[in-house]
Motif scaffolding. Structure first.
Motif, short mmCIF file in Angstrom:
data_model
loop_
_atom_site.label_atom_id
_atom_site.label_comp_id
_atom_site.label_asym_id
_atom_site.label_seq_id
_atom_site.Cartn_x
_atom_site.Cartn_y
_atom_site.Cartn_z
N ALA A 128 40.40 17.33 51.04
CA ALA A 128 39.38 16.32 50.76
C ALA A 128 38.62 16.65 49.49
CB ALA A 128 38.42 16.21 51.94
N LEU A 129 38.25 17.91 49.30
CA LEU A 129 37.51 18.29 48.11
C LEU A 129 38.38 18.17 46.86
CD1 LEU A 129 35.43 21.33 49.42
CD2 LEU A 129 34.76 18.92 49.24
N ALA A 130 39.66 18.49 46.98
CA ALA A 130 40.57 18.31 45.84
C ALA A 130 40.73 16.83 45.51
CB ALA A 130 41.92 18.94 46.16
N ARG A 131 40.82 16.02 46.54
CA ARG A 131 40.97 14.57 46.34
C ARG A 131 39.73 13.99 45.67
NH1 ARG A 131 44.40 10.79 45.01
NH2 ARG A 131 44.06 8.79 46.04
N TYR A 132 38.57 14.46 46.05
CA TYR A 132 37.31 14.03 45.44
C TYR A 132 37.34 14.22 43.93
CZ TYR A 132 32.38 14.82 44.05
OH TYR A 132 31.16 14.84 43.41
N GLN A 133 37.67 15.40 43.48
CA GLN A 133 37.69 15.65 42.04
C GLN A 133 38.81 14.86 41.36
OE1 GLN A 133 37.22 19.68 40.79
NE2 GLN A 133 37.81 19.28 38.67
N GLU A 134 39.95 14.78 42.00
CA GLU A 134 41.09 14.08 41.40
C GLU A 134 40.79 12.61 41.15
OE1 GLU A 134 45.70 12.87 42.63
OE2 GLU A 134 44.41 13.89 44.06
N THR A 135 40.17 11.94 42.11
CA THR A 135 39.93 10.50 41.98
C THR A 135 38.67 10.18 41.18
OG1 THR A 135 38.79 10.50 44.12
CG2 THR A 135 41.14 9.96 44.12
N ARG A 136 37.68 11.06 41.27
CA ARG A 136 36.39 10.77 40.63
C ARG A 136 36.36 11.16 39.16
NH1 ARG A 136 32.62 8.00 39.20
NH2 ARG A 136 30.49 8.78 39.15
N LEU A 137 37.14 12.18 38.80
CA LEU A 137 37.06 12.71 37.45
C LEU A 137 37.32 11.68 36.36
CD1 LEU A 137 36.72 15.05 35.46
CD2 LEU A 137 39.11 15.66 35.89
N PRO A 138 38.40 10.90 36.39
CA PRO A 138 38.69 10.00 35.25
C PRO A 138 37.58 8.98 34.97
CG PRO A 138 40.65 10.31 36.59
CD PRO A 138 39.52 10.90 37.36
N PRO A 139 37.10 8.21 35.96
CA PRO A 139 36.05 7.24 35.63
C PRO A 139 34.72 7.90 35.26
CG PRO A 139 36.44 7.27 38.00
CD PRO A 139 37.51 8.09 37.37
N MET A 140 34.42 9.02 35.91
CA MET A 140 33.15 9.68 35.62
C MET A 140 33.15 10.27 34.22
SD MET A 140 31.71 12.94 35.44
CE MET A 140 32.28 14.13 36.64
N LYS A 141 34.27 10.87 33.81
CA LYS A 141 34.30 11.52 32.50
C LYS A 141 34.18 10.52 31.37
CE LYS A 141 36.38 15.29 29.95
NZ LYS A 141 36.29 14.67 28.63
N LYS A 142 34.65 9.29 31.56
CA LYS A 142 34.48 8.26 30.53
C LYS A 142 33.00 8.02 30.25
CE LYS A 142 38.77 5.64 31.29
NZ LYS A 142 39.33 4.34 31.73
N ILE A 143 32.22 7.93 31.31
CA ILE A 143 30.79 7.70 31.15
C ILE A 143 30.12 8.95 30.57
CG2 ILE A 143 28.63 7.18 32.35
CD1 ILE A 143 30.23 5.53 34.33
N TRP A 144 30.52 10.12 31.04
CA TRP A 144 29.94 11.37 30.54
C TRP A 144 30.22 11.55 29.05
CZ3 TRP A 144 31.73 16.32 28.89
CH2 TRP A 144 30.77 17.34 28.94
N ASP A 145 31.46 11.26 28.64
CA ASP A 145 31.79 11.36 27.21
C ASP A 145 30.95 10.38 26.39
OD1 ASP A 145 33.68 13.35 27.59
OD2 ASP A 145 35.37 11.97 27.69
N ALA A 146 30.79 9.15 26.90
CA ALA A 146 29.98 8.16 26.20
C ALA A 146 28.53 8.61 26.10
CB ALA A 146 30.07 6.81 26.90
N ALA A 147 28.04 9.22 27.16
CA ALA A 147 26.66 9.72 27.15
C ALA A 147 26.47 10.80 26.09
CB ALA A 147 26.29 10.26 28.53
N ASN A 148 27.46 11.65 25.93
CA ASN A 148 27.34 12.71 24.93
C ASN A 148 27.42 12.17 23.51
OD1 ASN A 148 27.01 14.73 26.83
ND2 ASN A 148 29.20 15.09 27.04
N VAL A 149 28.18 11.12 23.29
CA VAL A 149 28.18 10.46 21.98
C VAL A 149 26.82 9.81 21.74
CG1 VAL A 149 29.23 8.65 20.58
CG2 VAL A 149 30.67 10.10 22.02
N SER A 150 26.25 9.21 22.78
CA SER A 150 24.94 8.58 22.67
C SER A 150 23.87 9.61 22.32
CB SER A 150 24.58 7.87 23.98
OG SER A 150 23.35 7.19 23.88
N ILE A 151 23.93 10.79 22.91
CA ILE A 151 22.98 11.86 22.58
C ILE A 151 22.96 12.10 21.08
CG2 ILE A 151 22.57 14.35 22.69
CD1 ILE A 151 23.60 14.34 25.54
N ARG A 152 24.14 12.20 20.51
CA ARG A 152 24.25 12.55 19.10
C ARG A 152 23.76 11.42 18.20
NH1 ARG A 152 27.08 15.54 22.19
NH2 ARG A 152 27.72 17.66 21.61
#
Length: 382
Positions: free
Chosen positions: A304-328
Motif C-alpha cells: 500500500a505504501l509503495a502504491r501510494y508513492q507510485e500513483t501520487r508522485l507524477p501528478p504531485m511532482k508537476k505541481i511541485w516543479d511549477a511551484a519551484n519555478v514560481s519561487i524563482r
C-alpha cells in the motif's frame, strides 16, 4: 487497523476521515500539539481546479465546506499604481482556523479521537501502531529525525516573507508589487471572510536588509509595511498572528515511507505559497494514501505504501516543479518590476511556471492577450 496520525492539519484530518468512513473499525488517534482553538496564519486559498478535484472524489465533503468559502472569478495584478484584472482564474478561500474547526467536527463525528495539546517527540511515544502518519507540517520532527531513511533535501530560498492579515476585505486574490527606495515589496492578499483578508508580504533578501527589518521590532515592522501599502490598505490595519520574517524551505523526500511510517502534506514536500496549492496538495496526498490502502488492503502495508508513492508522485511532482519555478520568478521581482510594463509584467506572472502558454492566456483572458500582442506582435497566432 491502529492508525496514529501526528498533526491535525488538512492532510492528517482528511486521511483520518477517509479511513474511518470506509471502515469504522479502524482505531484512529490524531496527536496535535496545539490547542483546538489555535492556529498560525490567516486564510488559505483554493483554485477552482483544486475544488473540482474535491468535488469529483468527495462530494459530501465538498458540500460540507463550500458554504463557508469566499469566492471570486479573477485575480488582480497591481504594478505600482496600475491594476490589471486577469479573468479565467477563479479562487475560493477560508480562514485556516475555520477550515480546521470544520474538519475537527467532521472527523470527530466519525469517531476519530483528536488529542489536542499532545506534544509527541518520538515514534516510540506513540505506542503500538499498525500505521504512523507524519502530517505535522514543513518542520516535521518525524521527517527530521529520519532524514536518511526518507532521503530528505531542503533548499532554503533567499526571499523573506511574513504572513500577516488585515481588516480590509479585498475583492479578489491580488498580487500587489510596489517599488520603494529600498526595493520592491510584494503583498499576496485575498479575502477569507467578509471582514478579513490574508496579507502576506514578500521581499528579496537585499530589500529586507536595506529596510532594516533584521533589527526592527514587530510593531515597527507592521507600521513600515502599512506605509508601503497605504494606497492598498486604505486606512485599514495589518494584523499579526505570531507573524515573523521567514525564508521558505523547499522540502523534498525521495522515499515517502519506511517500516510503518509515511509522510503526507508539508511534511512530505513543501510547495511555495505563490501557487496557492498547499492545502490542495495536502488533501490530495491523503486521498491518494487512502486509495492505496483501499486497493492493496490494510494487511499488506508495504504494498500500500509503495502504491501510494507510485500513483501520487507524477501528478504531485508537476505541481511541485511549477511551484519551484514560481519561487524563482519572485526572486527576480525587483528586476521584473523595474524593466517590464504593467501589461508585460502581468503576462510574465501568468506564464511564469511554463504551464500557461499564449494560447491559454488568450483563452482565459482575451483582453490581456490582445494587450500583450500589441507590444509583442510576434506572439500573435497567424
Amino acid at each position: 487497523m491502529r492508525i496514529r496520525i501526528v498533526g491535525a492539519g488538512p492532510a492528517g484530518l482528511y486521511f483520518a476521515a477517509l479511513m474511518k468512513r470506509h471502515d469504522p473499525s479502524h482505531e484512529i488517534t490524531i496527536h496535535e500539539r496545539n490547542p483546538r482553538d489555535a492556529t498560525w496564519g490567516f486564510g488559505v486559498v483554493f483554485s477552482d481546479r483544486a475544488l473540482e478535484f474535491l468535488r469529483a472524489d468527495d462530494e459530501a465533503l465538498y458540500r460540507y465546506l463550500t458554504p463557508h468559502l469566499e469566492t471570486w472569478p479573477e485575480i488582480t495584478i497591481v504594478h505600482n499604481d496600475t491594476r490589471i484584472p486577469i479573468a479565467g482564474n477563479g479562487f475560493s478561500s477560508i480562514g485556516r482556523l475555520e477550515l480546521l474547526t470544520l474538519l475537527y467536527a467532521y472527523v470527530e463525528k466519525l469517531g476519530v479521537k483528536i488529542l489536542f495539546g499532545s506534544e509527541v517527540n518520538s515514534l516510540d511515544a506513540l505506542g503500538e501502531a499498525d500505521l504512523i502518519v507524519g502530517a505535522n507540517g514543513a518542520f516535521s520532527w518525524i521527517r527530521t529525525q529520519n532524514e536518511a531513511k526518507f532521503g530528505t533535501t531542503t533548499d532554503w530560498r533567499p526571499n523573506r516573507f511574513i504572513w500577516y492579515g488585515t481588516t480590509k476585505a479585498f475583492d479578489s486574490l491580488t498580487l500587489t508589487f510596489r517599488a520603494t527606495d529600498v526595493g520592491v515589496f510584494c503583498a499576496h492578499h485575498y479575502r477569507y471572510k467578509p471582514d478579513r483578508s490574508t496579507f502576506l508580504v514578500e521581499v528579496e533578501e537585499g530589500t529586507w536588509k536595506r529596510a532594516g527589518f533584521d533589527a526592527m521590532a514587530p510593531g515597527d515592522t507592521i507600521r513600515y509595511c502599512e506605509r508601503v501599502f497605504a494606497k492598498d490598505l486604505e486606512g485599514h490595519t495589518i494584523l499579526s498572528n505570531n507573524s515573523y520574517w521567514r525564508n521558505f524551505p523547499a522540502v523534498w523526500n525521495e522515499r515517502w515511507s519506511f517500516d510503518n511510517v509515511v509522510l503526507v502534506g508539508d511534511a512530505l514536500r513543501t510547495a511555495h505559497f505563490s501557487i496557492g496549492s498547499g492545502t490542495r496538495l495536502a488533501m490530495e496526498d491523503a486521498l491518494a494514501l487512502f486509495k492505496a490502502f483501499r486497493e492493496c488492503g490494510t494487511s499488506d502495508l508495504k504494498a500500500a505504501l509503495a502504491r501510494y508513492q507510485e500513483t501520487r508522485l507524477p501528478p504531485m511532482k508537476k505541481i511541485w516543479d511549477a511551484a519551484n519555478v514560481s519561487i524563482r520568478w519572485y526572486e527576480r521581482m525587483d528586476a521584473l518590476v523595474g524593466t517590464l510594463t504593467p501589461v508585460e509584467f502581468a503576462y510574465s506572472y501568468m506564464t511564469r511556471t511554463g504551464r500557461v502558454d499564449h494560447a491559454e492566456v488568450r483563452r482565459r483572458d482575451p483582453q490581456l492577450a490582445a494587450a500583450y500582442e500589441k507590444l509583442h506582435p510576434e506572439v500573435a497566432a497567424p
